[in-house]
Design a protein around this motif. Sequence first.
Motif, PDB file in Angstrom:
ATOM      1  N   TYR B  86       0.936  -0.622  -0.108  1.00  0.00           N
ATOM      2  CA  TYR B  86      -0.036  -0.297  -0.474  1.00  0.00           C
ATOM      3  C   TYR B  86       0.967   1.338   0.062  1.00  0.00           C
ATOM      4  CZ  TYR B  86      -4.045  -2.637   1.437  1.00  0.00           C
ATOM      5  OH  TYR B  86      -5.276  -3.968   1.272  1.00  0.00           O
ATOM      6  N   PHE B  87       0.801   2.138  -0.152  1.00  0.00           N
ATOM      7  CA  PHE B  87       1.187   3.950  -0.621  1.00  0.00           C
ATOM      8  C   PHE B  87       0.253   4.595   1.026  1.00  0.00           C
ATOM      9  CE2 PHE B  87       2.581   8.030  -1.698  1.00  0.00           C
ATOM     10  CZ  PHE B  87       3.806   7.762  -1.823  1.00  0.00           C
ATOM     11  N   ILE B  88       0.929   4.960   1.625  1.00  0.00           N
ATOM     12  CA  ILE B  88       0.111   5.692   2.534  1.00  0.00           C
ATOM     13  C   ILE B  88       0.706   6.959   2.527  1.00  0.00           C
ATOM     14  CG2 ILE B  88      -1.155   3.233   3.288  1.00  0.00           C
ATOM     15  CD1 ILE B  88       0.874   4.111   5.288  1.00  0.00           C
ATOM     16  N   GLU B  89      -0.146   7.248   3.063  1.00  0.00           N
ATOM     17  CA  GLU B  89       0.632   8.943   3.152  1.00  0.00           C
ATOM     18  C   GLU B  89       0.211   9.900   4.843  1.00  0.00           C
ATOM     19  OE1 GLU B  89       1.002  12.887   0.396  1.00  0.00           O
ATOM     20  OE2 GLU B  89      -0.297  14.094   1.921  1.00  0.00           O
ATOM     21  N   ILE B  90       0.866   9.858   5.742  1.00  0.00           N
ATOM     22  CA  ILE B  90       1.230  10.640   6.974  1.00  0.00           C
ATOM     23  C   ILE B  90       0.894  11.979   6.872  1.00  0.00           C
ATOM     24  CG2 ILE B  90       1.620   9.259   9.068  1.00  0.00           C
ATOM     25  CD1 ILE B  90       2.576   7.264   6.972  1.00  0.00           C
ATOM     26  N   SER B  91       0.639  12.934   7.799  1.00  0.00           N
ATOM     27  CA  SER B  91       0.700  13.744   8.091  1.00  0.00           C
ATOM     28  C   SER B  91       0.560  15.180   9.232  1.00  0.00           C
ATOM     29  CB  SER B  91       0.027  14.856   6.642  1.00  0.00           C
ATOM     30  OG  SER B  91      -1.329  15.102   7.218  1.00  0.00           O
ATOM     31  N   HIS B  92       1.317  15.103   9.907  1.00  0.00           N
ATOM     32  CA  HIS B  92       0.813  15.871  11.300  1.00  0.00           C
ATOM     33  C   HIS B  92       1.136  17.408  11.393  1.00  0.00           C
ATOM     34  CE1 HIS B  92       1.020  16.491  15.850  1.00  0.00           C
ATOM     35  NE2 HIS B  92       0.360  14.998  15.558  1.00  0.00           N
ATOM     36  N   GLU B  93       0.310  18.189  12.385  1.00  0.00           N
ATOM     37  CA  GLU B  93       0.604  19.778  12.249  1.00  0.00           C
ATOM     38  C   GLU B  93       2.403  20.188  12.483  1.00  0.00           C
ATOM     39  OE1 GLU B  93      -1.528  21.463  14.879  1.00  0.00           O
ATOM     40  OE2 GLU B  93      -2.241  19.392  15.476  1.00  0.00           O
ATOM     41  N   GLU B  94       2.515  20.764  12.115  1.00  0.00           N
ATOM     42  CA  GLU B  94       4.101  20.694  11.944  1.00  0.00           C
ATOM     43  C   GLU B  94       5.398  20.248  11.904  1.00  0.00           C
ATOM     44  OE1 GLU B  94       5.326  24.416  13.467  1.00  0.00           O
ATOM     45  OE2 GLU B  94       3.473  24.710  13.229  1.00  0.00           O
ATOM     46  N   CYS B  95       4.526  19.253  10.675  1.00  0.00           N
ATOM     47  CA  CYS B  95       5.860  18.163  10.359  1.00  0.00           C
ATOM     48  C   CYS B  95       6.029  17.879   9.373  1.00  0.00           C
ATOM     49  CB  CYS B  95       5.574  16.648  10.625  1.00  0.00           C
ATOM     50  SG  CYS B  95       5.272  16.365  12.560  1.00  0.00           S
ATOM     51  N   GLU B  96       7.053  17.672   8.100  1.00  0.00           N
ATOM     52  CA  GLU B  96       6.806  17.507   6.985  1.00  0.00           C
ATOM     53  C   GLU B  96       5.925  16.203   6.560  1.00  0.00           C
ATOM     54  OE1 GLU B  96      10.597  17.129   3.493  1.00  0.00           O
ATOM     55  OE2 GLU B  96      10.372  18.375   5.649  1.00  0.00           O
ATOM     56  N   THR B  97       5.258  16.006   5.663  1.00  0.00           N
ATOM     57  CA  THR B  97       4.292  14.927   5.349  1.00  0.00           C
ATOM     58  C   THR B  97       5.405  13.673   4.613  1.00  0.00           C
ATOM     59  OG1 THR B  97       2.590  16.360   4.718  1.00  0.00           O
ATOM     60  CG2 THR B  97       2.180  14.204   3.762  1.00  0.00           C
TER      61      THR B  97
END
Lengths: 180, 813
Positions: B86-97
């Motif tokens: 799977y290809f997933i994307e994770i993001s979070h405030e103040e973080c590089e995705t």
Amino acid sequence: MKFFKYALLASTLIFASCSEDDNNPEPVNEEEVLTTLTVTFESGFDTVVMQFQDLDGDGPDAATVSVSGPLSANTSYDAAIVLLNETEDPAENINEEIEEEDLDHQFFYTVGSGLDANTSYVDLDSEGNPLGLNFVLNTGGASSGGLTITLRHEPNKPNTGLENAAGETDIEVTFDVTIE
Amino acid sequence: MIIRNSHLNSIGVQKTPMLFIFIILILFNNPILSQDCNSSLTLKVIDLHDSSVLQNASIFIKELDKNVKTNSNGEYVFKDLCNKEYFIEISHEECETIQTEVKIKNNTIKTIRMEHHLNELDEIIVKSNFKSKSKSVFENKVSKQTLEDYSNNSIADVLKTIPGVSTISTGSSIAKPQINGLHSSRVLLINNNVKMEDHEWGIDHAPSIDINSIEKISLIKGAGALKYGGSALGGVIISETLKTKLIDSLYGKLYSSASTNGKGGTITTDITKTNSKGWYTRLQGTFKRFGDYNTSNYIMSNTGLSERNFSLKTGLNRVDYGFEVYYSFFNNETGILRASHLVSAQDIFRGITSGIPLIIEDFTYDISAPKQKIKHNLAKFNFFKTTDLGKFNFQYDFQSNKRQEFDIRRGDDRNTPSIDLELTTHSLSLDFDSRFSNNLNLNLGIVGKYQKNFPDPETGVRRLIPDYEKYDLGAYSIFDYKLNPEWIIEGGLRYDYTYMDVFKYYKTSFWESRDYGEEFSDIIVEVLANQILTNPKLEFNNASATLGSKFLFDNNNTIFFNYSMSSRSPNPSELFSEGLHHASARIELGDLRFKPEVGHNFGFTYQKSNEKFSLIFNSFLNTIKDFIVIEPVEIMQTIRGSFSLWEYRQTDAKLFGADLNVDYKLNKHINLIHQSSVIKGTDTKLDNPLIDMPPANIKNEIVYFNSDLNNLSVSLQSEYTFKQNKYPDNNFEVYIPTTETYEYIDLSTPPKAYHLLNFNSRIDIHTDKNKSINLGLKINNLLNTTYKNYLNRLRLYTHDLGRNIILSIKYKL
């Protein structure tokens, strides 16, 4: 590892520099300890000495309480209190400190039930209130009971007695007194 | 006051993420056809720098068409996945995705490390920024907002907002935390990764930490605690400053508050400069001044407080290396209720009979004897480097604690302290936090420590704590392992070796009464007229261990189980006390023969949380062998009258208890919070209750919050404390010669139950990009209730604090 090397090096330095003190610590001789209270009663004819002595202060040894003999009936005694710190050599007389801080101190004398006697203050502090290192004890008829001497530090002054004197108790000793 | 646990802080203050999440799921050309899709993927998102978990990180897998966020453990479990990539994307405030491919094979666990920099300016997201230090024990945290609300108070007061934590105090300003019934030497306090060495054994010795110098505070037990010491039978309190961002920025705050009770206030300020290369500097200072506090209807004379503190932090924080220099200076002077200075049994009787202080004077800011003066210096240097193996951290820290206690004295000694101690501590440590695999974390470390206590003989009072030098060497190994997506186990071992080189003067009479002469004749250095100088050399070996596990039923339900064994060497007070301790109003006797106490603690926690509701139930059973207690043994006659003689003794103890924390979000604006705790402590050898166990208490709170009305927050809290019915009977009878009566001295009976109402509110009066101004109004003991608190040691002579109205203004830029 580099870290270990530095850590070891630094620790050796610190521990070495801090462990040089080989001198024994000096003893503390307590200056404020009251070990001994002596009251001398003099009537002009006879002298009675009462003493409370506790040389180890708050240590486990019990105090010794002594009364040299009976008081005579219907007699007026001039009584004088001497306070000593006998943990020091020579013993230190604490009376001077009490006299210097007379406004912060007051003695009280409590005649126990059964004992036929009364007391009155002799010496006063600089504001004219009782201090009580000296007092007069007038004996009545033959009887026996306790005589309690209390020293309060920073009491309310003036007061009408222990009931409203407040302050902190520096001395509270009781002698078993006989009047013959 | 708003009492809430940050975990439960769900009153809609969560800020809308600045970066919304773009989630792409790319299904790779994967023609593999029919296969079982029963696999799962556990994603855990953590901070690259310190492995703290990142809550509310967004994860999206298109195939599931589900936009999810990590839970408070930084995790999310995807179920019913197929065995493919799977290809997933994770993001979070103040973080590089981050975009990454994950190959699923059966039950796959994947840890995502994000370059996360804390948004220090925005207190609201703080709850997701705590580093989880222990995996199998629920970690209690205090929100930054609560910390700020307690700016006027002490570190112990703010910790009391955590269920299971109470404070044991000596009057209104000297308070220390008590965790599950244990305090002092049994609770470790960590200040910016430095274990506080501030004569913490004394019940009347408050922690030397400025509450305003710290930005987050949490309570941990279990494996994470082993890193800091093996003697934490109660727990470890971690106070820290926040990490800074890798951006060019200058920010700070000015906070001031004024209280009606004590007619004083606090001014605290801090300023931080950071740059994009990772350099940062933070300067902070606090000034506190209070006069005599009052109860509901009288002044508590000589209870003022004066405090001046500052701290400086500077360093470099890069992704793979960095260093920090931290220095803090804590300086305070605290008055102790004048009327509590009673020592002889006859005086204590007068004090207790009165019920209110025997000395009540007009309000003053002056602080006279009895009082304490504390100066604490703390300096730390650490350097860290992250390699392929993991993160290495080397640290040196230095502390000096000067403690002076002034009694009411006579003559030339009037202004001389009765106790004058200087405790100096140097410590070196090396810590390694591995990164071997996504499933296994290993943390190893060694600590060496040198400590010297110098009791100044100029006091003219025999030393309460003797001269000593102490060497400690400790090593620990802690691991956590993820067995499967739902189940984590953790464990740890620690070994501590302690060597003490002591010079102690014994009173000859005490030395003989204890028969020390037969057993310890070899330690005699010199025999004086009425004292004996001895040189005890003591060695202690302590092992501690922990094993625990955390199980996630699903994303909303978690259970924690933990067993830990802690060993604590007797402290100098327990070993060497010998004489009148004015602060305790009694003669205290220690014992040179004491051995370490060993505690076995079983903890169980159940946590349930969803968007509307959260619940934490926590229970524990702590059995302690050779538990050191002090208790009265006899009445001794001295020239000052009768004294209560207390002796330390080793026994076995059992403590058990439970606490509950429930947070229910009624609607968008209203939150209901409940907290309760109960504890029971028993001396199992004598089958007697333990002294100073916190009585059961219940807190209920209603909080209104409206982000449309300038973030207005209003709360009302009800706090009910039961009477402690289990207590040891240490009462005694004493003869009062001046009245020729026998009187019963009731030291033991706890005060009756009481109920307090507390109010708290705050509002932003100005907010823009660059600055914000916030006003607060807080009323403690709203109804001005008259009460006594069992855990306040001066309760025999005085009531507790009356109504206190606190106005505060906070300016941030």
